[in-house]
Design an enzyme around this catalytic site. Structure first.
Site, PDB file in Angstrom:
ATOM      1  N   GLY A 120       0.812  -1.205   0.000  1.00 28.07           N
ATOM      2  CA  GLY A 120       0.000   0.000   0.000  1.00 28.07           C
ATOM      3  C   GLY A 120       0.848   1.259   0.000  1.00 28.07           C
ATOM      4  CB  SER A 121       0.565   4.339   0.432  1.00 26.04           C
ATOM      5  OG  SER A 121       0.506   5.723   0.141  1.00 26.04           O
ATOM      6  CB  ALA A 122       5.397   4.498   1.246  1.00 26.13           C
TER       7      ALA A 122
END
Length: 277
Positions: A147-149
């Site tokens: 997720g994300s980073a």
């Protein structure tokens, strides 16, 4: 809300985050529960710092090095980050450099299970992963969340695999400003800001955020988002507009099959299948 919890919340809110929002809520609750219980002893702080200084350990499967990318991502790890089960971007980059330089390692696998984290150190690590592909293949496996980073990093690999039950995406950056002025007023607390520098402490929590301060904060978020999406576009070989557009979710998470269909990942497979292949 006690002062220790309030200080922790403030420290977390100050960070630009590339994380699944629900994971940040859990992080705040976990850290707050620890802090509300008691402050760590000097010995516990020293032990946490010592543990944080250790490099991520690369396990091996034949000539394949497996690097774990787990939990909340942070640039470096102190007691707070160690308490929350973080992975250090700096330490991971050092471990990556070691296996890239190791002539006995023919391929690298990133074993990713992370909701993302703070943005600091992530762009540098993403660049290092992308550059490593010129030396030897780098595979990223969302096992089971990137997720994300964490997606920022995994998208830079030579090939990106998602486990059948996996989730990937959440491309975006956010920060939080908490205005406690009403709560202070009800508690009979009046704070006076004494400063030098017109914009110093412009985002202080004991006053509403001005439009000027909000606009400046937005420029910082936009700058990190720009770096995030440019890296995704580079890593996935797509146009920047596509990395920022609806096809890549604009902040949403996707299941394995949906992610592959959207070209956000290359294939569905387990970690063992990837190692066998």
């Amino acid at each position: 809300m006690s002062k220790p919890y309030h200080r922790i919340l403030r420290a977390l809110a100050d960070t630009p985050w590339a994380i699944v929002p629900e994971a940040l809520d859990v992080l705040i609750e976990v850290v707050a529960a620890r802090v509300e219980d008691r402050e760590p002893t000097a010995e516990e702080k020293a032990a946490a710092i010592q543990a944080a200084a250790r490099q991520p350990v690369a396990s091996s499967s034949g000539s394949i090095a497996v690097l774990p990318v787990r939990g909340i991502l942070s640039n470096r790890m102190g007691p707070l980050q160690q308490m929350s089960g973080s992975t250090s971007a700096e330490a991971l980059q050092n471990a990556l450099a070691q296996v890239v330089a190791d002539p006995h390692v023919s391929a690298i696998v990133l074993d990713v299970d992370s909701p993302g984290g703070g943005v600091f150190g992530i762009q540098e690590l993403a660049d290092a992963i992308f550059a490593a592909k010129a030396t030897k293949p780098v595979y990223a496996v969302a096992n089971a969340m990137a997720g994300s980073a964490a997606y920022w990093l995994a998208s830079q690999a030579s090939e990106f695999i998602v486990t059948p039950s996996g989730l990937v995406g959440s491309i975006g950056v956010f920060a939080v400003h908490e205005d406690v002025s009403k709560a202070d007023e009800q508690a009979g607390i009046k704070r006076t800001l004494i400063r030098a520098g017109r914009n110093k402490a412009e985002d202080a929590e004991f006053a509403p955020l001005s439009e000027e301060a909000r606009a400046f904060a937005q420029t910082r978020i936009d700058a990190y988002y720009d770096g995030f999406t440019r890296a995704v576009a580079r890593g996935r070989g797509v146009a920047l507009a596509k990395a920022r557009g609806e096809q890549f979710g604009e902040g949403r998470m996707f299941t394995a099959s949906d992610a592959v269909a959207r070209n956000m990942a290359d294939r569905i497979g387990t970690m063992q299948e990837t190692l066998d292949r």
